[in-house]
Design a protein around this motif. Structure first.
Motif, PDB file in Angstrom:
ATOM      1  N   VAL A   1       0.101  -2.013  -3.061  1.00 56.10           N
ATOM      2  CA  VAL A   1       0.711  -2.818  -4.113  1.00 56.10           C
ATOM      3  C   VAL A   1       0.067  -4.193  -4.127  1.00 56.10           C
ATOM      4  CG1 VAL A   1       2.928  -1.613  -4.049  1.00 56.10           C
ATOM      5  CG2 VAL A   1       2.581  -3.614  -2.604  1.00 56.10           C
ATOM      6  N   ARG A   2      -0.032  -4.766  -5.321  1.00 59.97           N
ATOM      7  CA  ARG A   2      -0.537  -6.123  -5.460  1.00 59.97           C
ATOM      8  C   ARG A   2       0.629  -7.090  -5.347  1.00 59.97           C
ATOM      9  NH1 ARG A   2      -5.719  -7.708  -5.273  1.00 59.97           N
ATOM     10  NH2 ARG A   2      -6.351  -6.228  -6.887  1.00 59.97           N
ATOM     11  N   PRO A   3       0.623  -7.993  -4.373  1.00 62.59           N
ATOM     12  CA  PRO A   3       1.719  -8.962  -4.262  1.00 62.59           C
ATOM     13  C   PRO A   3       1.797  -9.843  -5.508  1.00 62.59           C
ATOM     14  CG  PRO A   3       0.418  -8.892  -2.251  1.00 62.59           C
ATOM     15  CD  PRO A   3      -0.343  -8.123  -3.280  1.00 62.59           C
ATOM     16  N   PRO A   4       2.947 -10.478  -5.737  1.00 61.63           N
ATOM     17  CA  PRO A   4       3.104 -11.275  -6.966  1.00 61.63           C
ATOM     18  C   PRO A   4       2.254 -12.526  -6.983  1.00 61.63           C
ATOM     19  CG  PRO A   4       5.033 -11.505  -5.555  1.00 61.63           C
ATOM     20  CD  PRO A   4       4.200 -10.405  -4.968  1.00 61.63           C
ATOM     21  N   TYR A   5       1.858 -13.036  -5.827  1.00 58.57           N
ATOM     22  CA  TYR A   5       0.911 -14.149  -5.769  1.00 58.57           C
ATOM     23  C   TYR A   5       0.215 -14.113  -4.415  1.00 58.57           C
ATOM     24  CZ  TYR A   5       4.866 -16.609  -3.477  1.00 58.57           C
ATOM     25  OH  TYR A   5       5.918 -16.963  -2.661  1.00 58.57           O
ATOM     26  N   PHE A   6      -0.968 -14.710  -4.339  1.00 61.55           N
ATOM     27  CA  PHE A   6      -1.813 -14.579  -3.149  1.00 61.55           C
ATOM     28  C   PHE A   6      -2.907 -15.628  -3.228  1.00 61.55           C
ATOM     29  CE2 PHE A   6      -2.629 -11.363  -6.404  1.00 61.55           C
ATOM     30  CZ  PHE A   6      -3.912 -11.680  -6.825  1.00 61.55           C
ATOM     31  N   ASP A   7      -3.640 -15.792  -2.111  1.00 60.66           N
ATOM     32  CA  ASP A   7      -4.671 -16.820  -2.069  1.00 60.66           C
ATOM     33  C   ASP A   7      -6.084 -16.263  -2.025  1.00 60.66           C
ATOM     34  OD1 ASP A   7      -4.869 -15.866   0.507  1.00 60.66           O
ATOM     35  OD2 ASP A   7      -4.705 -17.812   1.495  1.00 60.66           O
ATOM     36  N   ALA A   8      -6.242 -14.956  -1.959  1.00 63.73           N
ATOM     37  CA  ALA A   8      -7.572 -14.345  -1.875  1.00 63.73           C
ATOM     38  C   ALA A   8      -7.623 -13.152  -2.821  1.00 63.73           C
ATOM     39  CB  ALA A   8      -7.867 -13.902  -0.442  1.00 63.73           C
ATOM     40  N   PRO A   9      -8.688 -13.012  -3.609  1.00 62.93           N
ATOM     41  CA  PRO A   9      -8.698 -11.979  -4.659  1.00 62.93           C
ATOM     42  C   PRO A   9      -8.677 -10.557  -4.150  1.00 62.93           C
ATOM     43  CG  PRO A   9     -10.839 -13.066  -4.492  1.00 62.93           C
ATOM     44  CD  PRO A   9      -9.889 -13.857  -3.652  1.00 62.93           C
ATOM     45  N   GLU A  10      -9.076 -10.333  -2.894  1.00 64.09           N
ATOM     46  CA  GLU A  10      -9.051  -8.960  -2.354  1.00 64.09           C
ATOM     47  C   GLU A  10      -7.684  -8.548  -1.846  1.00 64.09           C
ATOM     48  OE1 GLU A  10     -10.036 -11.582   1.234  1.00 64.09           O
ATOM     49  OE2 GLU A  10     -10.565 -11.516  -0.894  1.00 64.09           O
ATOM     50  N   THR A  11      -6.694  -9.413  -1.954  1.00 62.05           N
ATOM     51  CA  THR A  11      -5.392  -9.160  -1.341  1.00 62.05           C
ATOM     52  C   THR A  11      -4.758  -7.858  -1.834  1.00 62.05           C
ATOM     53  OG1 THR A  11      -4.974 -11.513  -1.016  1.00 62.05           O
ATOM     54  CG2 THR A  11      -3.062 -10.055  -1.034  1.00 62.05           C
ATOM     55  N   ILE A  12      -4.240  -7.082  -0.897  1.00 60.85           N
ATOM     56  CA  ILE A  12      -3.488  -5.871  -1.215  1.00 60.85           C
ATOM     57  C   ILE A  12      -2.396  -5.702  -0.166  1.00 60.85           C
ATOM     58  CG2 ILE A  12      -4.971  -4.244   0.082  1.00 60.85           C
ATOM     59  CD1 ILE A  12      -3.604  -3.616  -3.474  1.00 60.85           C
ATOM     60  N   GLY A  13      -1.162  -5.544  -0.631  1.00 62.23           N
ATOM     61  CA  GLY A  13      -0.042  -5.258   0.246  1.00 62.23           C
ATOM     62  C   GLY A  13       0.262  -3.780   0.243  1.00 62.23           C
ATOM     63  N   LEU A  14       1.390  -3.409   0.817  1.00 61.98           N
ATOM     64  CA  LEU A  14       1.774  -2.003   0.839  1.00 61.98           C
ATOM     65  C   LEU A  14       3.289  -1.876   0.840  1.00 61.98           C
ATOM     66  CD1 LEU A  14       1.366  -0.583   4.438  1.00 61.98           C
ATOM     67  CD2 LEU A  14       0.548  -2.859   3.888  1.00 61.98           C
ATOM     68  N   ALA A  15       3.742  -0.798   0.261  1.00 62.24           N
ATOM     69  CA  ALA A  15       5.175  -0.506   0.192  1.00 62.24           C
ATOM     70  C   ALA A  15       5.443   0.851   0.810  1.00 62.24           C
ATOM     71  CB  ALA A  15       5.654  -0.521  -1.260  1.00 62.24           C
ATOM     72  N   ASP A  16       6.479   0.898   1.648  1.00 64.24           N
ATOM     73  CA  ASP A  16       7.024   2.150   2.173  1.00 64.24           C
ATOM     74  C   ASP A  16       8.319   2.365   1.394  1.00 64.24           C
ATOM     75  OD1 ASP A  16       8.282   4.178   3.533  1.00 64.24           O
ATOM     76  OD2 ASP A  16       8.031   3.302   5.524  1.00 64.24           O
ATOM     77  N   ARG A  17       8.211   3.014   0.249  1.00 69.03           N
ATOM     78  CA  ARG A  17       9.341   3.117  -0.677  1.00 69.03           C
ATOM     79  C   ARG A  17      10.514   3.872  -0.065  1.00 69.03           C
ATOM     80  NH1 ARG A  17       7.692   2.482  -6.405  1.00 69.03           N
ATOM     81  NH2 ARG A  17       5.490   1.916  -6.472  1.00 69.03           N
ATOM     82  N   ASP A  18      10.232   4.947   0.669  1.00 70.90           N
ATOM     83  CA  ASP A  18      11.311   5.762   1.215  1.00 70.90           C
ATOM     84  C   ASP A  18      12.161   4.991   2.217  1.00 70.90           C
ATOM     85  OD1 ASP A  18      10.531   7.903  -0.322  1.00 70.90           O
ATOM     86  OD2 ASP A  18       9.355   8.838   1.271  1.00 70.90           O
TER      87      ASP A  18
END
Length: 252
Positions: A137-154
């Protein structure tokens, strides 16, 4: 001024441990710098610690898992407070692959990391760990263009990189709403100074994507684990954007 400090790991959620460090912010307080370990059939480390704390970071990790068991190291972005022990981990965890975006892979390549050690993901793609599947997931704001987060929906978990980070007066297990709003505003001005230039409607759409995930626990690199605080985090992010806009409005 206190030097950066590594603290003892602790459990943030079922099967998820925090490896916490605290960094001094001169004249303002301290900033959490967290990495996370998700236990599963294919264990995954989210971020790789702070550069100046590489040795105590790996020692703390060894209290949780033998590094050679790691199968994935998810790098939210390439800042040195997220990749500090990466060199040591690449040797200690020979079976682990690094998860990042296309741009992140390019930056790793410039550092000499072999492409065979890299798994490229983009927002919306999934990675199966065993009992868990995580979604990029892409966080709502970040400081580096390669930023990618993750969600464990379950399991109601959101790992959001630098988003929702906050400067604190001192190391703490949690922040109250007033301290959260103030600390997030301070950190946003330092880490994402462009936030005030972002169209509020566009920012609101980014925050709405977080609300849609409905995480029970938000795990930011720069905030103590936030349980059942998503609404407060979203409101504090709005306040941080408004605070970032205020000096520009006054200057105009």
């Amino acid at each position: 001024m206190q030097p950066p400090q590594m603290h003892a790991p602790f459990e943030a959620a079922d099967g998820v441990a925090v490896l916490p460090a605290w960094l001094p912010v001169p004249g303002m307080g301290v900033l959490p710098a967290n990495a996370f370990l998700i236990e599963d059939r294919e264990p995954i480390l989210v971020d790789a610690g702070v550069g100046v704390l590489a040795e105590p970071f790996v020692a703390a990790l060894r209290t949780l898992i033998a590094p050679e068991r790691l199968r994935w190291i998810w790098l939210t972005h390439m800042d040195p407070d997220h990749t500090g022990a990466l060199g040591e981990l690449l040797s200690a965890a020979p079976e682990a692959r690094l998860v990042t975006t296309f741009l992140g892979a390019g930056k790793l390549g410039l550092s000499g990391v072999s492409p065979e050690r890299i798994q490229v993901v983009e927002a919306g793609e999934t990675l199966a760990l065993g009992a868990r599947t995580v979604t990029a997931v892409r966080p709502p704001y970040f400081d580096a263009p390669e930023t990618i987060g993750l969600a464990d929906r379950d399991n109601g978990l959101l790992f959001c990189a630098d988003a929702f980070g906050a400067v604190a007066a001192a190391p703490a297990d949690s922040l109250g709403e007033a301290a959260l709003a103030q600390g997030m505003a301070v950190w946003a001005r330092l880490d994402t100074p462009w936030l005030g230039d972002l169209d509020p409607a566009r920012f609101e759409r980014a925050l709405a994507q977080v609300a849609e995930l409905s995480p029970r626990t938000v795990l930011s690199a720069h905030l103590p684990p936030a349980r059942d605080m998503t609404a407060a985090l979203l409101e504090a992010a709005r306040t941080a954007q408004q605070a970032s806009r205020a000096p520009r409005a006054a200057a105009a």
